[in-house]
Motif scaffolding. Structure first.
Motif, PDB file in Angstrom:
ATOM      1  N   GLN A  72      14.246   3.789 -21.304  1.00 12.01           N
ATOM      2  CA  GLN A  72      14.135   4.372 -19.969  1.00 12.01           C
ATOM      3  C   GLN A  72      12.822   3.988 -19.305  1.00 12.01           C
ATOM      4  O   GLN A  72      12.768   3.732 -18.095  1.00 12.01           O
ATOM      5  CB  GLN A  72      14.254   5.894 -20.038  1.00 12.01           C
ATOM      6  CG  GLN A  72      14.355   6.566 -18.679  1.00 12.01           C
ATOM      7  CD  GLN A  72      15.631   6.195 -17.941  1.00 12.01           C
ATOM      8  OE1 GLN A  72      16.729   6.249 -18.504  1.00 12.01           O
ATOM      9  NE2 GLN A  72      15.514   5.800 -16.683  1.00 12.01           N
ATOM     10  N   GLU A  73      11.769   3.915 -20.085  1.00  9.53           N
ATOM     11  CA  GLU A  73      10.472   3.526 -19.542  1.00  9.53           C
ATOM     12  C   GLU A  73      10.551   2.149 -18.892  1.00  9.53           C
ATOM     13  O   GLU A  73      10.002   1.930 -17.801  1.00  9.53           O
ATOM     14  CB  GLU A  73       9.423   3.519 -20.651  1.00  9.53           C
ATOM     15  CG  GLU A  73       8.026   3.137 -20.187  1.00  9.53           C
ATOM     16  CD  GLU A  73       7.058   2.931 -21.350  1.00  9.53           C
ATOM     17  OE1 GLU A  73       5.857   2.730 -21.069  1.00  9.53           O
ATOM     18  OE2 GLU A  73       7.497   2.968 -22.526  1.00  9.53           O
ATOM     19  N   GLY A  74      11.251   1.227 -19.550  1.00  6.75           N
ATOM     20  CA  GLY A  74      11.388  -0.105 -18.982  1.00  6.75           C
ATOM     21  C   GLY A  74      12.168  -0.113 -17.680  1.00  6.75           C
ATOM     22  O   GLY A  74      11.882  -0.902 -16.768  1.00  6.75           O
ATOM     23  N   MET A  75      13.164   0.759 -17.592  1.00  8.00           N
ATOM     24  CA  MET A  75      13.936   0.841 -16.354  1.00  8.00           C
ATOM     25  C   MET A  75      13.153   1.489 -15.227  1.00  8.00           C
ATOM     26  O   MET A  75      13.355   1.174 -14.056  1.00  8.00           O
ATOM     27  CB  MET A  75      15.233   1.607 -16.601  1.00  8.00           C
ATOM     28  CG  MET A  75      16.195   0.834 -17.468  1.00  8.00           C
ATOM     29  SD  MET A  75      17.717   1.699 -17.744  1.00  8.00           S
ATOM     30  CE  MET A  75      18.407   0.598 -19.000  1.00  8.00           C
ATOM     31  N   ASP A  76      12.278   2.400 -15.573  1.00 14.00           N
ATOM     32  CA  ASP A  76      11.450   3.054 -14.556  1.00 14.00           C
ATOM     33  C   ASP A  76      10.317   2.157 -14.066  1.00 14.00           C
ATOM     34  O   ASP A  76       9.746   2.398 -12.995  1.00 14.00           O
ATOM     35  CB  ASP A  76      10.854   4.345 -15.119  1.00 14.00           C
ATOM     36  CG  ASP A  76      11.886   5.438 -15.329  1.00 14.00           C
ATOM     37  OD1 ASP A  76      13.058   5.239 -14.950  1.00 14.00           O
ATOM     38  OD2 ASP A  76      11.527   6.483 -15.887  1.00 14.00           O
ATOM     39  N   SER A  77       9.972   1.144 -14.840  1.00 19.67           N
ATOM     40  CA  SER A  77       8.853   0.275 -14.483  1.00 19.67           C
ATOM     41  C   SER A  77       9.229  -0.624 -13.309  1.00 19.67           C
ATOM     42  O   SER A  77      10.388  -0.992 -13.129  1.00 19.67           O
ATOM     43  CB  SER A  77       8.444  -0.574 -15.685  1.00 19.67           C
ATOM     44  OG  SER A  77       7.993   0.247 -16.739  1.00 19.67           O
ATOM     45  N   PRO A  78       8.243  -1.016 -12.492  1.00 20.25           N
ATOM     46  CA  PRO A  78       8.537  -1.825 -11.305  1.00 20.25           C
ATOM     47  C   PRO A  78       9.122  -3.182 -11.667  1.00 20.25           C
ATOM     48  O   PRO A  78       8.668  -3.845 -12.594  1.00 20.25           O
ATOM     49  CB  PRO A  78       7.171  -1.965 -10.618  1.00 20.25           C
ATOM     50  CG  PRO A  78       6.167  -1.625 -11.669  1.00 20.25           C
ATOM     51  CD  PRO A  78       6.814  -0.659 -12.584  1.00 20.25           C
ATOM     52  N   LEU A  79      10.126  -3.572 -10.905  1.00 22.38           N
ATOM     53  CA  LEU A  79      10.832  -4.827 -11.126  1.00 22.38           C
ATOM     54  C   LEU A  79      10.521  -5.828 -10.016  1.00 22.38           C
ATOM     55  O   LEU A  79       9.990  -5.465  -8.963  1.00 22.38           O
ATOM     56  CB  LEU A  79      12.339  -4.573 -11.199  1.00 22.38           C
ATOM     57  CG  LEU A  79      12.822  -3.802 -12.431  1.00 22.38           C
ATOM     58  CD1 LEU A  79      14.280  -3.388 -12.267  1.00 22.38           C
ATOM     59  CD2 LEU A  79      12.644  -4.640 -13.693  1.00 22.38           C
ATOM     60  N   PHE A  80      10.903  -7.069 -10.252  1.00 19.46           N
ATOM     61  CA  PHE A  80      10.650  -8.139  -9.297  1.00 19.46           C
ATOM     62  C   PHE A  80      11.691  -9.217  -9.485  1.00 19.46           C
ATOM     63  O   PHE A  80      12.420  -9.244 -10.492  1.00 19.46           O
ATOM     64  CB  PHE A  80       9.242  -8.703  -9.473  1.00 19.46           C
ATOM     65  CG  PHE A  80       8.932  -9.174 -10.878  1.00 19.46           C
ATOM     66  CD1 PHE A  80       9.228 -10.471 -11.289  1.00 19.46           C
ATOM     67  CD2 PHE A  80       8.342  -8.313 -11.799  1.00 19.46           C
ATOM     68  CE1 PHE A  80       8.940 -10.892 -12.578  1.00 19.46           C
ATOM     69  CE2 PHE A  80       8.051  -8.727 -13.094  1.00 19.46           C
ATOM     70  CZ  PHE A  80       8.353 -10.023 -13.483  1.00 19.46           C
ATOM     71  N   HIS A  81      11.796 -10.132  -8.541  1.00 15.35           N
ATOM     72  CA  HIS A  81      12.680 -11.294  -8.690  1.00 15.35           C
ATOM     73  C   HIS A  81      12.259 -12.386  -7.717  1.00 15.35           C
ATOM     74  O   HIS A  81      11.562 -12.137  -6.727  1.00 15.35           O
ATOM     75  CB  HIS A  81      14.154 -10.925  -8.484  1.00 15.35           C
ATOM     76  CG  HIS A  81      14.471 -10.341  -7.145  1.00 15.35           C
ATOM     77  ND1 HIS A  81      14.556  -8.981  -6.932  1.00 15.35           N
ATOM     78  CD2 HIS A  81      14.732 -10.923  -5.941  1.00 15.35           C
ATOM     79  CE1 HIS A  81      14.860  -8.745  -5.671  1.00 15.35           C
ATOM     80  NE2 HIS A  81      14.963  -9.903  -5.048  1.00 15.35           N
ATOM     81  N   THR A  82      12.725 -13.598  -7.999  1.00 19.87           N
ATOM     82  CA  THR A  82      12.464 -14.733  -7.139  1.00 19.87           C
ATOM     83  C   THR A  82      13.705 -15.069  -6.313  1.00 19.87           C
ATOM     84  O   THR A  82      14.837 -14.905  -6.775  1.00 19.87           O
ATOM     85  CB  THR A  82      12.031 -15.964  -7.954  1.00 19.87           C
ATOM     86  OG1 THR A  82      11.903 -17.097  -7.073  1.00 19.87           O
ATOM     87  CG2 THR A  82      13.039 -16.334  -9.030  1.00 19.87           C
ATOM     88  N   MET A  83      13.484 -15.543  -5.098  1.00 20.36           N
ATOM     89  CA  MET A  83      14.560 -16.050  -4.239  1.00 20.36           C
ATOM     90  C   MET A  83      14.369 -17.549  -3.989  1.00 20.36           C
ATOM     91  O   MET A  83      14.901 -18.111  -3.039  1.00 20.36           O
ATOM     92  CB  MET A  83      14.582 -15.311  -2.897  1.00 20.36           C
ATOM     93  CG  MET A  83      14.889 -13.836  -3.015  1.00 20.36           C
ATOM     94  SD  MET A  83      13.401 -12.819  -3.081  1.00 20.36           S
ATOM     95  CE  MET A  83      12.993 -12.667  -1.342  1.00 20.36           C
ATOM     96  N   HIS A  84      13.638 -18.199  -4.866  1.00 19.93           N
ATOM     97  CA  HIS A  84      13.222 -19.595  -4.692  1.00 19.93           C
ATOM     98  C   HIS A  84      14.401 -20.560  -4.681  1.00 19.93           C
ATOM     99  O   HIS A  84      14.412 -21.529  -3.915  1.00 19.93           O
ATOM    100  CB  HIS A  84      12.261 -19.939  -5.836  1.00 19.93           C
ATOM    101  CG  HIS A  84      11.837 -21.365  -5.904  1.00 19.93           C
ATOM    102  ND1 HIS A  84      10.826 -21.879  -5.126  1.00 19.93           N
ATOM    103  CD2 HIS A  84      12.270 -22.397  -6.680  1.00 19.93           C
ATOM    104  CE1 HIS A  84      10.647 -23.157  -5.424  1.00 19.93           C
ATOM    105  NE2 HIS A  84      11.517 -23.499  -6.352  1.00 19.93           N
ATOM    106  N   PHE A  85      15.366 -20.350  -5.523  1.00 20.54           N
ATOM    107  CA  PHE A  85      16.479 -21.284  -5.720  1.00 20.54           C
ATOM    108  C   PHE A  85      17.587 -21.023  -4.697  1.00 20.54           C
ATOM    109  O   PHE A  85      17.553 -20.056  -3.929  1.00 20.54           O
ATOM    110  CB  PHE A  85      17.045 -21.126  -7.130  1.00 20.54           C
ATOM    111  CG  PHE A  85      17.323 -19.681  -7.479  1.00 20.54           C
ATOM    112  CD1 PHE A  85      18.503 -19.076  -7.116  1.00 20.54           C
ATOM    113  CD2 PHE A  85      16.360 -18.917  -8.136  1.00 20.54           C
ATOM    114  CE1 PHE A  85      18.744 -17.746  -7.412  1.00 20.54           C
ATOM    115  CE2 PHE A  85      16.591 -17.584  -8.426  1.00 20.54           C
ATOM    116  CZ  PHE A  85      17.786 -16.991  -8.063  1.00 20.54           C
ATOM    117  N   GLN A  86      18.611 -21.875  -4.717  1.00 19.98           N
ATOM    118  CA  GLN A  86      19.715 -21.715  -3.776  1.00 19.98           C
ATOM    119  C   GLN A  86      20.561 -20.505  -4.156  1.00 19.98           C
ATOM    120  O   GLN A  86      20.995 -20.364  -5.291  1.00 19.98           O
ATOM    121  CB  GLN A  86      20.578 -22.969  -3.772  1.00 19.98           C
ATOM    122  CG  GLN A  86      21.607 -22.992  -2.647  1.00 19.98           C
ATOM    123  CD  GLN A  86      21.888 -24.395  -2.185  1.00 19.98           C
ATOM    124  OE1 GLN A  86      21.928 -25.313  -2.978  1.00 19.98           O
ATOM    125  NE2 GLN A  86      22.079 -24.575  -0.876  1.00 19.98           N
ATOM    126  N   GLY A  87      20.831 -19.628  -3.191  1.00 20.66           N
ATOM    127  CA  GLY A  87      21.632 -18.449  -3.446  1.00 20.66           C
ATOM    128  C   GLY A  87      23.075 -18.797  -3.751  1.00 20.66           C
ATOM    129  O   GLY A  87      23.605 -19.808  -3.287  1.00 20.66           O
TER     130      GLY A  87
END
Length: 596
Positions: free
Chosen positions: A510-525
């Motif tokens: 649960q701690e990992g799920m509560d931690s802030p997340l991120f992602h890249t949009m660099h590649f083609q969607g």
């Protein structure tokens, strides 16, 4: 020091169910309580998710599931329907189509989800059709509290439905009244369809397997198929191309296709062997990311610091570039998966990660496949700057700013059977409802390219390369994890981050799920209109201003998301002593883990 989380890790020994909607999780747990196994519970959970999250999945959508069966071992339920026999590049080009629309009948492939659930129930489950399907029938017939997000989605489309998709208006906007948040919502058409499938199965006799096979036949060749093709015979549907188009799906496409169970694609990382779909899904991209990241000392990095975020982002850029260049249906194309997961290849890929953010598309140069890398670089350059409206998942984005998405579930039972499934497609915003059935067709063909010679080129009988990607991970000590998330191109990104923090930094589930997340949009969607956003990334503000500033100093184009808006992870675990744990994201206040 005590670590406070938004919710407790759910712990027990009898069984755990976690999914993206609390009702579905409770239904799955009720199946375990009645003596069903993890597969029975997963099917019941999945069918209820179609009812309570119709903007995220449906019976005519898609289903990948990865599982461990005490009886038969590890496998993948491959229920991604292929392109119809008449779905040729020539046909689409003749319609003046250059990019397959993100909605409407031209984007429809063979419906896969229902048959996949039935295959899982038949081969690995223990319960009858009636036992696992009744909860979905009850909620569709008697009503369920409408999620605010679904109500908003429908409200934004109500006028369009009335004007262009009247069969959708009948179901989603009954009597011209858009549903209100938390009000009971009913779908009698879907309830009737599922009840009739139960009865059709039971007409085959008392044998459980015969009943399931009979229901599968009714779906593919019986009354369900007849209703679909009676509708498609004359239907011309308006879609995001701003034109009315006809389907290419034919009765023989449904009649001749069935879901299958395949071996998983696997990779071992720091004592964990992870199982994913084949390259007809994006699943191996998580494995490639791990193969690159094993060349870095992630454990020495602050899991909330810029060095960790930067390193993981750059690895994902590289693996996702390879996804775009090389992945596709291995039944129709040669996919160099062994090379892409090899140590030598990824050691070289890791050397490309420097201190600053990369801005180029950099697929690897795989011998004999260089033309595919070149084709991807050319496509990405062409589509750079394309509007990203609706790029995360298909939606009627020109009419509403509400995005579509996906659902996920994880189940582990007391015997050690484990299931992770990520159903999607057949959204209420993907197509009109089939009259009398209560659900729409899918829009998954938008994953194809109308260019010759690629593993992702449109071709009859070819599976689109989807983003749906559940995960099974087994440690060398016997511990098993099943996890996943909705989120289109972000699915393997958010899962990767959660898994790395779990493995390298000892974060609780649960701690990992509560931690802030991120992602890249660099590649083609992956979704219409296939946007490319070099060096752009998104991160939750809880990571801290210092980290965000440091990332920008490295050259990342950082968009700070709203609080608690990134990721919808769920996960479940079983240790060798039989102890069970489950967790679910607090984001959107929908997902829930239950167990005892």
């Amino acid at each position: 020091m005590t670590k406070f989380t938004t919710r407790p890790d759910i712990r027990g020994t009898f069984g755990v169910v976690t999914s993206t909607h609390w009702i579905a999780s409770a239904v799955g747990m009720s199946i375990l309580e009645k003596g069903g196994n993890a597969f029975d519970a997963a099917v019941a959970t999945g069918l209820v998710l179609q009812v309570v999250e119709p903007h995220l999945n449906g019976p005519a959508g898609d289903l990948p599931a990865v599982f461990h069966s005490v009886a038969s071992g590890d496998g993948v339920v491959a229920a991604q329907g292929p392109a119809p026999a008449a779905a040729t590049i020539e046909h689409y080009r003749a319609q003046g189509i250059e990019l397959i629309p993100g909605s409407g009948l031209l984007s429809t492939v063979v419906p896969g989800a229902f048959d996949g659930w039935m295959l899982m129930l038949r081969d690995e489950g223990t319960m009858t059709l009636r036992e696992v399907m009744t909860p979905a029938v009850d909620y569709a017939r008697d009503g369920h509290p409408m999620l605010p997000r679904v109500a908003d989605q429908i409200a934004g489309l109500a006028e369009y439905f009335a004007a262009e998709w009247p069969s959708a208006a009948e179901v989603w906007v009954p009597d011209g009244n858009a549903p209100h948040a938390h009000a009971l919502f009913r779908n009698p058409g879907l309830a009737h369809t599922y009840q009739r499938l139960i009865e059709s199965g039971e007409a085959a006799g008392d044998d459980r397997i015969a009943q399931i096979d009979a229901a599968r036949g009714e779906w593919a060749e019986g009354f369900v198929a007849k209703a679909i093709f009676d509708y498609l015979e004359t239907a011309e549907v308006h879609d995001v191309s701003e034109r009315r188009n006809r389907a290419v799906l034919a009765p023989s496409d449904m009649a001749t296709w069935r879901a299958a169970i395949e071996p998983p694609t696997q990779y071992t990382y720091h004592g964990w062997t992870l199982s994913k779909t084949g390259p007809w899904g994006q699943g191996p991209v998580l494995l490639q990311s791990l193969a690159i990241l094993k060349h870095f000392d992630l454990g020495a990095m602050d899991p909330l610091g810029d060095e960790f975020v930067h390193t993981v982002i750059e690895a994902m850029k590289l693996s996702y570039a390879d996804r775009e260049a090389y992945y596709g249906d291995p039944d129709q194309s040669e996919i160099p998966m062994e090379h892409l997961l090899s140590d030598a290849y990824n050691a070289e890929r890791a050397k490309l990660i420097g201190a600053d953010a990369s801005t180029e598309q950099r697929p690897g140069r795989v011998p004999g496949f260089e033309h595919q890398a070149d084709a991807y670089i050319a496509r990405a350059a062409r589509d750079f700057g394309v509007s990203d409206v609706g790029a995360q998942e298909p939606t009627m984005a020109h009419l509403t700013d509400r995005k579509g998405d996906t659902v996920h579930l994880d189940v582990i039972d007391r015997w050690g059977n484990c299931v992770a499934a990520t159903p999607s497609g057949g959204w209420l915003q993907s197509n009109p409802v089939i009259p009398g059935l209560g659900f729409p067709l899918n829009s998954r063909a938008q994953m194809f390219w109308l260019e010759e010679g690629l593993p992702t080129s449109l071709a009859p009988g070819r599976r689109p390369r989807t983003t749906l990607t559940p995960t099974l991970a087994v440690h060398e000590d016997g511990t098993r994890l099943v996890f996943g998330t909705p989120g289109g191109d972000q699915q393997d990104q958010w899962q990767l981050i959660w898994f790395l923090r779990y493995v390298h930094h000892g974060m609780g589930m649960q701690e990992g799920m509560d931690s802030p997340l991120f992602h890249t949009m660099h590649f083609q969607g992956s979704f219409y209109p296939r946007a490319v956003k070099p060096a752009e990334m998104m991160i939750e503000p809880a990571i801290g201003e210092a980290c965000i500033d440091a990332l920008r100093a490295r050259g990342h184009k950082v968009t700070v998301a709203g609080d608690w808006t990134v990721g919808r992870l769920t996960a479940a675990r079983r240790t060798p002593d039989g102890a069970l744990t489950a967790a679910a994201t607090p984001r959107l206040m929908q997902a829930y883990a239950v167990g005892r």
